[in-house]
Design a protein around this motif. Structure first.
Motif, mmCIF file in Angstrom:
data_model
loop_
_atom_site.group_PDB
_atom_site.id
_atom_site.type_symbol
_atom_site.label_atom_id
_atom_site.label_comp_id
_atom_site.label_asym_id
_atom_site.label_seq_id
_atom_site.Cartn_x
_atom_site.Cartn_y
_atom_site.Cartn_z
ATOM 1 N N ALA A 63 0.844 -1.184 0.000
ATOM 2 C CA ALA A 63 0.000 0.000 0.000
ATOM 3 C C ALA A 63 0.881 1.236 0.000
ATOM 4 O O ALA A 63 1.968 1.225 0.561
ATOM 5 C CB ALA A 63 -0.905 0.008 1.234
ATOM 6 N N PRO A 64 0.484 2.298 -0.615
ATOM 7 C CA PRO A 64 -0.707 2.410 -1.452
ATOM 8 C C PRO A 64 -0.457 1.770 -2.809
ATOM 9 O O PRO A 64 0.676 1.540 -3.208
ATOM 10 C CB PRO A 64 -0.924 3.904 -1.569
ATOM 11 N N MET A 65 -1.543 1.498 -3.493
ATOM 12 C CA MET A 65 -1.429 0.769 -4.739
ATOM 13 C C MET A 65 -1.509 1.659 -5.970
ATOM 14 O O MET A 65 -0.803 1.436 -6.940
ATOM 15 C CB MET A 65 -2.520 -0.293 -4.813
ATOM 16 N N LEU A 66 -2.351 2.677 -5.981
ATOM 17 C CA LEU A 66 -2.578 3.508 -7.161
ATOM 18 C C LEU A 66 -2.151 4.945 -6.920
ATOM 19 O O LEU A 66 -2.351 5.484 -5.833
ATOM 20 C CB LEU A 66 -4.057 3.489 -7.539
ATOM 21 N N SER A 67 -1.587 5.567 -7.978
ATOM 22 C CA SER A 67 -1.189 6.965 -7.852
ATOM 23 C C SER A 67 -1.290 7.675 -9.195
ATOM 24 O O SER A 67 -0.809 7.172 -10.213
ATOM 25 C CB SER A 67 0.250 7.071 -7.352
ATOM 26 N N ASN A 68 -1.895 8.839 -9.182
ATOM 27 C CA ASN A 68 -1.880 9.715 -10.350
ATOM 28 C C ASN A 68 -0.530 10.430 -10.344
ATOM 29 O O ASN A 68 -0.192 11.114 -9.378
ATOM 30 C CB ASN A 68 -3.034 10.718 -10.274
ATOM 31 N N VAL A 69 0.262 10.275 -11.409
ATOM 32 C CA VAL A 69 1.605 10.854 -11.450
ATOM 33 C C VAL A 69 1.593 12.383 -11.401
ATOM 34 O O VAL A 69 2.607 13.009 -11.101
ATOM 35 C CB VAL A 69 2.404 10.380 -12.686
ATOM 36 N N ASN A 70 0.440 12.981 -11.682
ATOM 37 C CA ASN A 70 0.343 14.440 -11.641
ATOM 38 C C ASN A 70 0.122 14.978 -10.230
ATOM 39 O O ASN A 70 0.158 16.175 -10.018
ATOM 40 C CB ASN A 70 -0.783 14.906 -12.562
ATOM 41 N N GLY A 71 -0.106 14.121 -9.283
ATOM 42 C CA GLY A 71 -0.310 14.560 -7.906
ATOM 43 C C GLY A 71 -0.144 13.432 -6.938
ATOM 44 O O GLY A 71 -1.081 13.099 -6.212
ATOM 45 N N PRO A 72 1.025 12.780 -6.922
ATOM 46 C CA PRO A 72 1.190 11.629 -6.023
ATOM 47 C C PRO A 72 1.119 12.050 -4.564
ATOM 48 O O PRO A 72 1.599 13.109 -4.177
ATOM 49 C CB PRO A 72 2.581 11.098 -6.370
ATOM 50 N N SER A 73 0.483 11.197 -3.760
ATOM 51 C CA SER A 73 0.390 11.485 -2.333
ATOM 52 C C SER A 73 1.339 10.612 -1.524
ATOM 53 O O SER A 73 1.435 10.757 -0.324
ATOM 54 C CB SER A 73 -1.051 11.274 -1.861
ATOM 55 N N TRP A 74 2.043 9.719 -2.210
ATOM 56 C CA TRP A 74 2.972 8.806 -1.557
ATOM 57 C C TRP A 74 4.111 8.576 -2.529
ATOM 58 O O TRP A 74 3.913 8.570 -3.730
ATOM 59 C CB TRP A 74 2.245 7.504 -1.218
ATOM 60 N N ASN A 75 5.308 8.334 -2.030
ATOM 61 C CA ASN A 75 6.461 8.206 -2.914
ATOM 62 C C ASN A 75 6.583 6.868 -3.620
ATOM 63 O O ASN A 75 7.320 6.759 -4.590
ATOM 64 C CB ASN A 75 7.757 8.461 -2.139
ATOM 65 N N TYR A 76 5.918 5.835 -3.156
ATOM 66 C CA TYR A 76 6.123 4.508 -3.705
ATOM 67 C C TYR A 76 4.783 3.845 -3.928
ATOM 68 O O TYR A 76 4.151 3.371 -2.981
ATOM 69 C CB TYR A 76 6.974 3.691 -2.721
ATOM 70 N N ASN A 77 4.316 3.828 -5.166
ATOM 71 C CA ASN A 77 3.018 3.265 -5.504
ATOM 72 C C ASN A 77 3.191 2.149 -6.528
ATOM 73 O O ASN A 77 3.998 2.264 -7.449
ATOM 74 C CB ASN A 77 2.103 4.355 -6.075
ATOM 75 N N LEU A 78 2.439 1.106 -6.401
ATOM 76 C CA LEU A 78 2.575 -0.060 -7.259
ATOM 77 C C LEU A 78 2.180 0.237 -8.707
ATOM 78 O O LEU A 78 2.848 -0.186 -9.639
ATOM 79 C CB LEU A 78 1.717 -1.194 -6.701
ATOM 80 N N ILE A 79 1.097 0.959 -8.900
ATOM 81 C CA ILE A 79 0.582 1.277 -10.231
ATOM 82 C C ILE A 79 0.437 2.793 -10.333
ATOM 83 O O ILE A 79 -0.172 3.425 -9.480
ATOM 84 C CB ILE A 79 -0.780 0.592 -10.472
#
Length: 182
Positions: free
Chosen positions: A35-51
């Motif tokens: 976790a977390p699994m999903l991230s929009n590259v235009n506004g990531p809320s976490w540095n390490y996302n699976l997708i």
């Protein structure tokens, strides 16, 4: 420009070592999660996302491909594994598939040197070792991106079984799954 967040193959292989350790200790470790699994590259809320994605494209980091490969090889019964010879920098595990007809050996090499690892299925009365293995390998600093979403992805490599044994050439910073049918 290189991604300074280290979403690279080397990070995925370190996770392979961790996951294999969890499987080897499955009597204590009951589950793992990413976790977390999903991230929009235009506004990531976490540095390490699976997708990662934007409005037009999507990609999985190398860890995504590793976890997909390992999940497909998950078994319902953990088998005892024994290393034969020096395998410094190498961690591996074996599990029996849920249907009871497939044995998988997961191998992770977190190190800069290639390994030759003998894998024996001699304790099974009749076994057919597959002539290919799933593998995740490459430059340890390679990573996926929106521009190159599959730069690091699982593929197949040919192996040459001899009877009930196969010597697996394990590349530096790689993870693989070898299968045998019973």
């Amino acid at each position: 420009a290189a991604n300074t967040q280290q979403w690279d193959l080397q990070a995925a292989i370190s996770e392979a070592v961790f996951l294999i350790g969890n499987e080897r200790n499955s009597e204590v470790v009951k589950a793992t999660a990413f976790a977390p699994m999903l991230s929009n590259v235009n506004g990531p809320s976490w540095n390490y996302n699976l997708i990662n994605f934007n409005s037009t494209a999507i990609y999985g980091i190398p860890s995504y491909h590793l976890q997909k490969m390992f999940k497909a090889a998950f078994g319902s019964e953990r088998l005892e594994t024994h290393a034969t010879g020096a395998v410094a920098g190498n961690v591996w595990n074996a599990t029996a598939a849920k249907n009871g007809n497939t044995v998988t050996v997961k191998i992770a090499n977190y190190g800069p040197n290639p390994l030759k690892l003998p894998v024996s299925f001699a304790s099974f009365p009749s076994v057919t070792i597959s002539s290919s293995a799933d593998v995740l390998a490459g430059n340890p600093r390679d990573e996926n991106s929106l521009a190159d979403p599959t730069k690091v992805a699982a593929g197949e490599m040919t192996i040459n079984p001899a009877g009930t044994t196969v010597t697996v050439d394990v590349a530096p910073y790689s993870a693989m799954v070898v299968r045998a049918s019973l």
